[in-house]
Write a protein that holds these residues in place. Structure first.
Motif, PDB file in Angstrom:
ATOM      1  N   ASN A   1      41.947  57.618  53.616  1.00 42.49           N
ATOM      2  CA  ASN A   1      42.780  58.972  52.291  1.00 42.49           C
ATOM      3  C   ASN A   1      41.647  59.582  52.870  1.00 42.49           C
ATOM      4  O   ASN A   1      40.541  59.979  53.761  1.00 42.49           O
ATOM      5  CB  ASN A   1      41.382  57.908  51.680  1.00 42.49           C
ATOM      6  CG  ASN A   1      41.662  58.596  50.215  1.00 42.49           C
ATOM      7  OD1 ASN A   1      42.773  59.315  50.046  1.00 42.49           O
ATOM      8  ND2 ASN A   1      39.849  59.362  50.156  1.00 42.49           N
TER       9      ASN A   1
ATOM     10  N   ARG B   1      48.151  51.387  44.442  1.00 36.41           N
ATOM     11  CA  ARG B   1      47.563  50.998  44.776  1.00 36.41           C
ATOM     12  C   ARG B   1      46.144  50.760  45.017  1.00 36.41           C
ATOM     13  O   ARG B   1      45.960  50.653  43.977  1.00 36.41           O
ATOM     14  CB  ARG B   1      46.902  52.762  45.647  1.00 36.41           C
ATOM     15  CG  ARG B   1      46.880  53.588  46.365  1.00 36.41           C
ATOM     16  CD  ARG B   1      45.667  54.418  46.786  1.00 36.41           C
ATOM     17  NE  ARG B   1      45.887  55.274  47.958  1.00 36.41           N
ATOM     18  CZ  ARG B   1      44.975  56.367  48.156  1.00 36.41           C
ATOM     19  NH1 ARG B   1      44.324  57.282  46.849  1.00 36.41           N
ATOM     20  NH2 ARG B   1      44.753  56.928  49.038  1.00 36.41           N
TER      21      ARG B   1
ATOM     22  N   THR C   1      48.873  53.823  54.230  1.00 32.37           N
ATOM     23  CA  THR C   1      48.526  55.170  54.565  1.00 32.37           C
ATOM     24  C   THR C   1      47.313  54.644  55.580  1.00 32.37           C
ATOM     25  O   THR C   1      46.249  53.937  55.523  1.00 32.37           O
ATOM     26  CB  THR C   1      48.053  56.149  52.922  1.00 32.37           C
ATOM     27  OG1 THR C   1      46.281  55.769  53.410  1.00 32.37           O
ATOM     28  CG2 THR C   1      48.422  55.664  52.370  1.00 32.37           C
TER      29      THR C   1
ATOM     30  N   THR D   1      50.333  60.230  47.180  1.00 34.04           N
ATOM     31  CA  THR D   1      49.057  58.718  46.313  1.00 34.04           C
ATOM     32  C   THR D   1      48.182  58.998  45.640  1.00 34.04           C
ATOM     33  O   THR D   1      47.442  58.011  45.619  1.00 34.04           O
ATOM     34  CB  THR D   1      48.838  58.534  48.538  1.00 34.04           C
ATOM     35  OG1 THR D   1      48.073  59.721  48.895  1.00 34.04           O
ATOM     36  CG2 THR D   1      50.213  57.982  48.592  1.00 34.04           C
TER      37      THR D   1
ATOM     38  N   ASP E   1      47.757  61.805  53.564  1.00 34.21           N
ATOM     39  CA  ASP E   1      47.243  61.503  52.361  1.00 34.21           C
ATOM     40  C   ASP E   1      45.969  61.715  52.169  1.00 34.21           C
ATOM     41  O   ASP E   1      44.954  61.529  51.208  1.00 34.21           O
ATOM     42  CB  ASP E   1      46.519  59.948  52.915  1.00 34.21           C
ATOM     43  CG  ASP E   1      46.414  58.850  51.275  1.00 34.21           C
ATOM     44  OD1 ASP E   1      46.297  59.045  50.062  1.00 34.21           O
ATOM     45  OD2 ASP E   1      45.593  57.542  51.837  1.00 34.21           O
TER      46      ASP E   1
ATOM     47  N   SER F   1      45.090  51.523  51.198  1.00 32.90           N
ATOM     48  CA  SER F   1      44.118  52.947  51.592  1.00 32.90           C
ATOM     49  C   SER F   1      42.901  52.332  51.961  1.00 32.90           C
ATOM     50  O   SER F   1      42.067  52.613  51.597  1.00 32.90           O
ATOM     51  CB  SER F   1      44.679  53.637  51.106  1.00 32.90           C
ATOM     52  OG  SER F   1      45.877  54.234  50.934  1.00 32.90           O
TER      53      SER F   1
END
Length: 485
Positions: free
Chosen positions: A232, A124, A229, A335, A276, A179
């Protein structure tokens, strides 16, 4: 039975498998004549992903109530596994750049090499800044609603080089997703990237376009983006970069802006992950978005974190199962998770590792397809973090000495990531005692990896059964084992 080490110990916590398997495997699957190789990590020992036994399967009759047993059924298969990994943040990349070259190579091999390391296969990263960076920034000049100044030059100094080296260490590719923590300040109701606020409706399209520019810029650098995503932690007003979306607002942004923009821009293959945030509100967010077919058609699945215990309660693992039951055709992705409140005297604090083991077993058993740790590397202070939110990583780099510190969490994660490979199917696994936790996967190469955790204070001897064949071993107190056969 061939014993390679006497340091094996007592074994598995309660694994539970969910109903409605996705696939029926070959009816003639058998472990007759196979050998189970056992790898162990245990507290109060020097065992760290150590091979501790090689066990021959042999015929065993009906299990007894007086025995502790783990039952594995490879014919009952569930979700497809996409990978395990961690986040390459600005903080991780900044610390990495300050390490000697030899330590950099050691870290990359430790995480990404599937033979000499633990085989991370996903990563990520952030869309511009989050708290784990030396400061806040975006990719445009403030106020540029046309995005004409968009540039990822900031990331070229530390983050992009580390991602590329991670990809190389992993064999040439990583499943990479991104993200955002906040839109640029001028797009928000509070005119601040920090302290929450909301994306103003007049900037919904510009923000969707920003995602597209990020994806195309990263891919032009040779870093394919698997997906994004939406936001966050969209229900947390944080002192760092943050932005609030209600469930209805996130649904409508995906349905009317982000999803259609991806499709129009040739990014239909990019996976959109909603929520997320923590497991506590997971079901409400999934119900709102995934029950709307016009929104759901753009959504790969739902992402979640593990911080719901901030309120003093226990992890809400069952909420993951409820979402999978409600939306079996959509996926679940862990995540983010890390141990908070960094303190160097807790580098080897075993409960931090057990938090990983417990969460990963339950999340996988409840239908999760992939699992992402937070920062893969932080410094001797648990940072850098521009608002002082210092945390643990599985590995810390001491920028004063140039040395790496591997915490027990690294090894606990490795019991999954090293032996369960992308494309594996989770299979049925259950234990006969609540003292043991377990999960199991059938890999694409036909091997089975069964992970067993003993969080208790005493060793446990147990039998692992596949049909009427079994092996006998033990697991130490506060230990994790992976049995591969």
């Amino acid at each position: 039975m061939r014993i390679l080490s006497l340091s094996l110990l007592v074994v598995l916590f309660g694994c539970a498998s969910k109903p409605s398997p996705d696939v029926a495997a070959e009816a003639d699957y058998s472990v007759a004549g196979k050998v189970a190789t056992v790898y162990t990590t245990a507290d109060q020992s020097d065992l760290r992903l150590s091979m501790t036994a090689s066990l021959d399967f042999s015929a065993n009759p009906q299990p007894l109530e007086t025995e502790v047993a783990v039952f594995v059924e490879p014919r009952l298969q569930y979700q497809t596994f996409i990978g395990i990994g961690g986040a390459i943040t600005d903080a991780s990349a900044e610390v990495f750049a300050r390490l000697p070259e030899a330590r950099q190579r050691e870290l990359l091999e430790a995480y990404y090499n599937p033979v000499r390391g633990i085989g991370y296969s996903l990563a990520r990263t952030t869309i511009h800044s989050c708290d784990f960076a030396s400061g806040s920034y975006t990719y445009i000049d403030e106020g540029d609603d046309k995005l004409s100044t968009f540039s990822i030059d900031h990331d070229r100094t530390y983050r992009i080089p580390m991602i590329k080296r991670g990809m190389e260490a992993a064999g040439g590719s990583l499943l990479l997703y991104a993200s955002p923590w906040s839109p640029p300040a001028f797009m928000k109701s509070n005119k601040n990237m920090l302290q929450g606020g909301k994306l103003l409706p007049e900037y919904y399209q510009a923000w969707a376009d920003y995602f597209v520019k990020f994806i195309k810029a990263y891919e032009a650098e040779g870093m394919p983006i698997w997906g994004v995503t939406v936001q966050n932690e969209p229900m947390a007003v944080q002192r760092w970069e943050s932005c609030i979306y209600t469930a209805d607002e996130e649904r409508d942004f995906v349905k009317n802006f982000l999803g259609p923009t991806f499709w129009k821009q040739g990014l239909k293959d990019k996976n959109i992950v909603v929520w997320d945030h923590n497991r506590d509100l997971l079901a409400q967010r999934a119900n709102t978005i995934l029950s709307d077919p016009e929104a759901a058609k753009y959504v790969w699945g739902t992402g979640f974190h593990w911080y719901e215990n901030w309120s003093g309660g226990e992890p809400m693992f069952e909420n993951v199962a409820r979402v999978k039951e409600a939306f079996p055709d959509k996926q679940l992705l862990f995540t983010e998770g890390c141990n908070e409140r960094f303190s160097a005297d807790k580098y080897q604090y075993w409960p931090n590792a057990e938090r990983y083991g417990r969460a990963m077993i339950h999340d996988f058993n409840n239908g999760t397809a992939g699992w992402t740790d937070w920062n893969i590397l932080l410094d001797e202070n648990g940072g850098p973090n521009h608002v002082g939110n210092f945390c643990f990583a599985p590995v810390h780099g001491d920028t004063r000495t140039g040395e790496l510190v591997f915490t027990p969490a690294y090894y606990y994660i490795g019991h999954f990531s090293k032996f369960i490979r992308p494309g594996a199917q989770r299979i049925s696994a259950a234990s006969s005692r609540s003292s043991l936790l377990c999960t199991a996967f059938l890999n694409p190469d036909g091997t089975v990896a069964t992970v067993v955790m003993n969080p208790g204070d005493h060793p446990v001897t147990y039998k692992l059964y596949v049909d009427n064949q079994a092996v006998v071993t033990e697991i130490l107190p506060h230990a994790l084992q992976t049995l591969v056969f």
